[in-house]
Design an enzyme around this catalytic site. Structure first.
Site, PDB file in Angstrom:
ATOM      1  N   HIS A  28      -1.185  -3.686   2.016  1.00 46.30           N
ATOM      2  CA  HIS A  28      -1.517  -5.327   2.054  1.00 46.30           C
ATOM      3  C   HIS A  28      -0.578  -5.479   3.507  1.00 46.30           C
ATOM      4  O   HIS A  28       0.103  -4.726   3.887  1.00 46.30           O
ATOM      5  CB  HIS A  28      -0.850  -5.922   0.967  1.00 46.30           C
ATOM      6  CG  HIS A  28      -1.545  -5.924  -0.508  1.00 46.30           C
ATOM      7  ND1 HIS A  28      -1.244  -6.934  -1.418  1.00 46.30           N
ATOM      8  CD2 HIS A  28      -2.514  -5.030  -1.089  1.00 46.30           C
ATOM      9  CE1 HIS A  28      -2.242  -6.312  -2.506  1.00 46.30           C
ATOM     10  NE2 HIS A  28      -3.312  -5.303  -2.179  1.00 46.30           N
ATOM     11  N   GLU A  30       0.844  -7.491   4.477  1.00 48.64           N
ATOM     12  CA  GLU A  30       2.902  -7.170   4.527  1.00 48.64           C
ATOM     13  C   GLU A  30       2.944  -6.690   3.881  1.00 48.64           C
ATOM     14  O   GLU A  30       4.345  -6.152   4.586  1.00 48.64           O
ATOM     15  CB  GLU A  30       3.126  -8.578   2.874  1.00 48.64           C
ATOM     16  CG  GLU A  30       2.754  -9.705   2.370  1.00 48.64           C
ATOM     17  CD  GLU A  30       1.298 -10.468   2.052  1.00 48.64           C
ATOM     18  OE1 GLU A  30       1.211 -11.133   1.579  1.00 48.64           O
ATOM     19  OE2 GLU A  30       0.619  -9.185   1.870  1.00 48.64           O
ATOM     20  N   CYS A  68       0.718 -10.850  -3.103  1.00 50.19           N
ATOM     21  CA  CYS A  68       0.435 -10.674  -5.122  1.00 50.19           C
ATOM     22  C   CYS A  68       1.769 -10.010  -5.042  1.00 50.19           C
ATOM     23  O   CYS A  68       3.204 -10.394  -4.466  1.00 50.19           O
ATOM     24  CB  CYS A  68      -0.075 -10.070  -4.551  1.00 50.19           C
ATOM     25  SG  CYS A  68       0.835  -7.705  -4.090  1.00 50.19           S
ATOM     26  N   CYS A  78       3.755  -7.507  -2.875  1.00 55.65           N
ATOM     27  CA  CYS A  78       4.267  -7.790  -1.533  1.00 55.65           C
ATOM     28  C   CYS A  78       5.352  -8.888  -2.116  1.00 55.65           C
ATOM     29  O   CYS A  78       6.727  -8.505  -1.257  1.00 55.65           O
ATOM     30  CB  CYS A  78       3.664  -8.756  -1.258  1.00 55.65           C
ATOM     31  SG  CYS A  78       1.963  -6.994  -0.806  1.00 55.65           S
TER      32      CYS A  78
END
Length: 86
Positions: A28, A30, A68, A78
């Site tokens: 992801h 992040e 998330c 995350c």
């Protein structure tokens, strides 16, 4: 595509960025930004001989989507990664 930037809150300097699926392993945005920041911090620590150079304190993260809190891929959420990075 989700994006993320990490900036120095004091100096308003962008330190790292990331976008979803940028790095290998179903990453992801992040997660990508935090991995890059971690690598930069380790390099700076070696060069300056400080535990955490002041450039890497008081940081702020901006994302284009809420981080998330649950992952079905088996990767760490995350939100957890962000909180652990403090």
């Amino acid at each position: 595509c989700v994006g993320c930037v990490v900036v120095s809150a004091d100096k308003k300097e962008m330190l790292a960025d990331g976008f979803s699926r940028e790095l290998e392993g179903n990453t992801h945005a992040e997660e990508c930004a935090l991995k890059k920041l971690s690598a930069m911090t380790k390099t700076a620590e070696k060069e300056s001989h400080e535990a955490t150079p002041s450039r890497y304190t008081n940081l702020c993260m901006y994302t284009t989507m809420e981080p998330c809190s649950k992952r079905t891929s088996g990767n760490k959420p995350c939100v957890t990664s962000i909180l652990e990075s403090k």
